[in-house]
Design a protein around this motif. Structure first.
Motif, PDB file in Angstrom:
ATOM      1  N   ASN A  22     -29.713  43.876  24.166  1.00 35.21           N
ATOM      2  CA  ASN A  22     -28.835  42.841  23.633  1.00 35.21           C
ATOM      3  C   ASN A  22     -29.318  42.285  22.308  1.00 35.21           C
ATOM      4  OD1 ASN A  22     -26.929  42.618  25.904  1.00 35.21           O
ATOM      5  ND2 ASN A  22     -28.756  41.984  27.027  1.00 35.21           N
ATOM      6  N   CYS A  23     -28.389  41.738  21.569  1.00 32.99           N
ATOM      7  CA  CYS A  23     -28.695  41.194  20.251  1.00 32.99           C
ATOM      8  C   CYS A  23     -27.729  40.056  19.947  1.00 32.99           C
ATOM      9  CB  CYS A  23     -28.567  42.309  19.214  1.00 32.99           C
ATOM     10  SG  CYS A  23     -28.715  41.779  17.510  1.00 32.99           S
ATOM     11  N   ALA A  24     -28.265  38.936  19.472  1.00 32.44           N
ATOM     12  CA  ALA A  24     -27.429  37.826  19.020  1.00 32.44           C
ATOM     13  C   ALA A  24     -27.589  37.705  17.514  1.00 32.44           C
ATOM     14  CB  ALA A  24     -27.845  36.525  19.699  1.00 32.44           C
ATOM     15  N   TYR A  25     -26.480  37.634  16.805  1.00 33.84           N
ATOM     16  CA  TYR A  25     -26.575  37.487  15.362  1.00 33.84           C
ATOM     17  C   TYR A  25     -26.081  36.115  14.955  1.00 33.84           C
ATOM     18  CZ  TYR A  25     -21.596  38.801  15.394  1.00 33.84           C
ATOM     19  OH  TYR A  25     -20.244  38.867  15.627  1.00 33.84           O
ATOM     20  N   SER A  26     -26.599  35.641  13.849  1.00 31.15           N
ATOM     21  CA  SER A  26     -26.292  34.262  13.445  1.00 31.15           C
ATOM     22  C   SER A  26     -25.356  34.186  12.247  1.00 31.15           C
ATOM     23  CB  SER A  26     -27.587  33.509  13.123  1.00 31.15           C
ATOM     24  OG  SER A  26     -28.303  34.169  12.093  1.00 31.15           O
ATOM     25  N   ASN A  27     -25.234  35.270  11.496  1.00 33.55           N
ATOM     26  CA  ASN A  27     -24.410  35.246  10.289  1.00 33.55           C
ATOM     27  C   ASN A  27     -23.012  35.745  10.608  1.00 33.55           C
ATOM     28  OD1 ASN A  27     -23.271  35.435   7.777  1.00 33.55           O
ATOM     29  ND2 ASN A  27     -25.029  36.420   6.822  1.00 33.55           N
ATOM     30  N   SER A  28     -22.063  34.843  10.635  1.00 35.31           N
ATOM     31  CA  SER A  28     -20.699  35.224  10.997  1.00 35.31           C
ATOM     32  C   SER A  28     -19.976  35.953   9.863  1.00 35.31           C
ATOM     33  CB  SER A  28     -19.902  33.986  11.411  1.00 35.31           C
ATOM     34  OG  SER A  28     -19.885  33.042  10.355  1.00 35.31           O
ATOM     35  N   ALA A  29     -20.532  35.871   8.658  1.00 36.67           N
ATOM     36  CA  ALA A  29     -19.909  36.543   7.506  1.00 36.67           C
ATOM     37  C   ALA A  29     -20.417  37.967   7.395  1.00 36.67           C
ATOM     38  CB  ALA A  29     -20.225  35.763   6.231  1.00 36.67           C
ATOM     39  N   SER A  30     -20.035  38.786   8.330  1.00 42.48           N
ATOM     40  CA  SER A  30     -20.503  40.160   8.321  1.00 42.48           C
ATOM     41  C   SER A  30     -19.401  41.072   8.821  1.00 42.48           C
ATOM     42  CB  SER A  30     -21.757  40.300   9.174  1.00 42.48           C
ATOM     43  OG  SER A  30     -21.486  41.009  10.321  1.00 42.48           O
ATOM     44  N   ASP A  31     -19.372  42.310   8.366  1.00 40.88           N
ATOM     45  CA  ASP A  31     -18.318  43.205   8.798  1.00 40.88           C
ATOM     46  C   ASP A  31     -18.838  44.542   9.297  1.00 40.88           C
ATOM     47  OD1 ASP A  31     -17.317  44.045   5.349  1.00 40.88           O
ATOM     48  OD2 ASP A  31     -19.187  44.320   6.460  1.00 40.88           O
ATOM     49  N   TYR A  32     -20.153  44.608   9.491  1.00 40.48           N
ATOM     50  CA  TYR A  32     -20.705  45.912   9.858  1.00 40.48           C
ATOM     51  C   TYR A  32     -22.014  45.707  10.588  1.00 40.48           C
ATOM     52  CZ  TYR A  32     -21.972  50.843   9.003  1.00 40.48           C
ATOM     53  OH  TYR A  32     -22.303  52.164   9.124  1.00 40.48           O
ATOM     54  N   ASN A  67     -19.073  41.537  20.468  1.00 37.19           N
ATOM     55  CA  ASN A  67     -18.298  40.362  20.865  1.00 37.19           C
ATOM     56  C   ASN A  67     -18.436  39.329  19.751  1.00 37.19           C
ATOM     57  OD1 ASN A  67     -17.356  37.926  21.928  1.00 37.19           O
ATOM     58  ND2 ASN A  67     -17.905  38.495  24.013  1.00 37.19           N
ATOM     59  N   LYS A  68     -17.430  39.282  18.901  1.00 37.04           N
ATOM     60  CA  LYS A  68     -17.510  38.397  17.732  1.00 37.04           C
ATOM     61  C   LYS A  68     -17.364  36.935  18.119  1.00 37.04           C
ATOM     62  CE  LYS A  68     -14.250  40.763  15.747  1.00 37.04           C
ATOM     63  NZ  LYS A  68     -14.262  41.972  16.627  1.00 37.04           N
ATOM     64  N   THR A  69     -16.721  36.672  19.250  1.00 35.58           N
ATOM     65  CA  THR A  69     -16.515  35.291  19.690  1.00 35.58           C
ATOM     66  C   THR A  69     -17.850  34.585  19.908  1.00 35.58           C
ATOM     67  OG1 THR A  69     -14.431  35.901  20.733  1.00 35.58           O
ATOM     68  CG2 THR A  69     -15.435  33.817  21.411  1.00 35.58           C
ATOM     69  N   VAL A  70     -18.768  35.308  20.557  1.00 35.19           N
ATOM     70  CA  VAL A  70     -20.089  34.712  20.831  1.00 35.19           C
ATOM     71  C   VAL A  70     -21.176  35.326  19.953  1.00 35.19           C
ATOM     72  CG1 VAL A  70     -19.497  34.041  23.182  1.00 35.19           C
ATOM     73  CG2 VAL A  70     -20.434  36.326  22.753  1.00 35.19           C
ATOM     74  N   LYS A  71     -20.776  36.103  18.976  1.00 37.63           N
ATOM     75  CA  LYS A  71     -21.710  36.742  18.042  1.00 37.63           C
ATOM     76  C   LYS A  71     -22.798  37.498  18.784  1.00 37.63           C
ATOM     77  CE  LYS A  71     -22.243  32.953  15.508  1.00 37.63           C
ATOM     78  NZ  LYS A  71     -22.679  32.045  14.412  1.00 37.63           N
ATOM     79  N   HIS A  72     -22.352  38.453  19.591  1.00 40.99           N
ATOM     80  CA  HIS A  72     -23.256  39.214  20.435  1.00 40.99           C
ATOM     81  C   HIS A  72     -22.984  40.704  20.286  1.00 40.99           C
ATOM     82  CE1 HIS A  72     -24.767  40.929  24.264  1.00 40.99           C
ATOM     83  NE2 HIS A  72     -25.708  40.015  24.130  1.00 40.99           N
ATOM     84  N   LEU A  73     -24.078  41.443  20.224  1.00 41.37           N
ATOM     85  CA  LEU A  73     -24.023  42.893  20.065  1.00 41.37           C
ATOM     86  C   LEU A  73     -24.901  43.509  21.154  1.00 41.37           C
ATOM     87  CD1 LEU A  73     -22.967  44.906  17.759  1.00 41.37           C
ATOM     88  CD2 LEU A  73     -25.274  44.759  16.845  1.00 41.37           C
ATOM     89  N   SER A  74     -24.469  44.617  21.724  1.00 40.04           N
ATOM     90  CA  SER A  74     -25.318  45.275  22.706  1.00 40.04           C
ATOM     91  C   SER A  74     -25.284  46.785  22.518  1.00 40.04           C
ATOM     92  CB  SER A  74     -24.897  44.914  24.133  1.00 40.04           C
ATOM     93  OG  SER A  74     -23.643  45.471  24.434  1.00 40.04           O
ATOM     94  N   LEU A  75     -26.371  47.399  22.932  1.00 37.38           N
ATOM     95  CA  LEU A  75     -26.499  48.854  22.893  1.00 37.38           C
ATOM     96  C   LEU A  75     -26.726  49.324  24.312  1.00 37.38           C
ATOM     97  CD1 LEU A  75     -26.863  51.505  21.199  1.00 37.38           C
ATOM     98  CD2 LEU A  75     -29.319  51.056  21.327  1.00 37.38           C
ATOM     99  N   GLN A  76     -25.872  50.197  24.775  1.00 38.70           N
ATOM    100  CA  GLN A  76     -26.015  50.755  26.100  1.00 38.70           C
ATOM    101  C   GLN A  76     -26.430  52.211  25.974  1.00 38.70           C
ATOM    102  OE1 GLN A  76     -22.311  50.068  28.149  1.00 38.70           O
ATOM    103  NE2 GLN A  76     -22.480  47.845  27.999  1.00 38.70           N
ATOM    104  N   ILE A  77     -27.486  52.572  26.708  1.00 33.88           N
ATOM    105  CA  ILE A  77     -27.965  53.949  26.718  1.00 33.88           C
ATOM    106  C   ILE A  77     -27.783  54.471  28.134  1.00 33.88           C
ATOM    107  CG2 ILE A  77     -29.900  55.502  26.283  1.00 33.88           C
ATOM    108  CD1 ILE A  77     -31.144  53.318  24.523  1.00 33.88           C
ATOM    109  N   ALA A  78     -27.014  55.516  28.273  1.00 37.73           N
ATOM    110  CA  ALA A  78     -26.762  56.101  29.583  1.00 37.73           C
ATOM    111  C   ALA A  78     -27.863  57.103  29.941  1.00 37.73           C
ATOM    112  CB  ALA A  78     -25.403  56.800  29.593  1.00 37.73           C
TER     113      ALA A  78
END
Lengths: 112, 116
Positions: A22-32, A67-78
């Protein structure tokens, strides 16, 4: 200051299980957003990316969720494999793309 | 195709000395980035060069400087070394700013700087 942070500094999983980093980001001005993998003694390597107009992207054994609403990114490895053991960084490229901002990283241990 | 190459692999200096690190980008890449990675920590952005010009700079003191040469290779200089400058210095390259794929960085293996 600006930061892209991670919830878990280390993650230990059994070989064959699925991993979620999991990853939480703080800068909402991002597109990538990008996930990088850094193995011991090497520089980070690109794994998968996602644009802000998407909420999911799949690659080979990896899936990134945004999830831009909560500024959360995740990486799933199967079906995690020993070769997946590494430090994983989420990275954010703010609009304008002047620089990539990296998080602190999560170390993934895969137990055989 | 050769990847991003960095030299030296390891460098040991004493406080107050100067260090020079070098980077050769992937052929066709014109942007070069420098990051500092302290032991066990994330990557802190240092400098970005594109087409020979410094485009952006991270929150580091002026004794961290660099340049990009006409062949797009780059050099990072650290003057008046301090103990806390000990770190892995990573160089990355990408396609020209504004082009497709410009946001994806290809990293070298890094130069490990130790300041005693």
């Amino acid at each position: 200051g600006e930061s892209v942070g991670l919830h878990l500094p280390t993650l230990s999983v059994q070989e064959g299980d699925n991993s979620i980093i999991n990853c939480a980001y703080s800068n909402s001005a991002s597109d990538y957003f990008i996930w990088y993998k850094q193995e011991s003694g090497k520089g980070p390597q690109f794994i998968i990316d996602i644009r802000s107009n998407m909420d999911k992207r799949q690659g080979q054994r990896v899936t990134v969720l945004l999830n831009k609403t909560v500024k959360h990114l995740s990486l799933q490895i199967a079906a995690t494999q020993p070769g997946d053991s590494a430090v994983y960084f989420c990275a954010e490229v703010p609009t304008g793309g002047f620089k990539t901002i990296f998080g602190a990283g999560t170390r993934l241990f895969v137990k055989a | 195709e050769a990847g991003v190459t960095q030299s030296p692999t390891h460098l040991i200096k004493t406080r107050g000395q100067q260090a020079t690190l070098r980077c050769s980008p992937i052929s066709g890449h014109t942007s070069v980035y420098w990051y500092q990675q302290a032991l066990g920590l994330g990557l802190q952005f240092l400098l970005w060069y594109d087409e020979g010009e410094e485009r952006n700079r991270g929150n580091f003191p002026p004794r961290f400087s660099g340049r990009q040469f006409p062949n797009y290779s780059s050099e990072l200089n650290v003057n008046a070394l301090e103990l806390e400058d000990s770190a892995l210095y990573l160089c990355a390259s990408s396609l020209a700013s504004g082009s497709a794929g410009a946001n994806v960085l290809t990293f070298g293996a890094g130069s490990r700087l130790t300041v005693l």
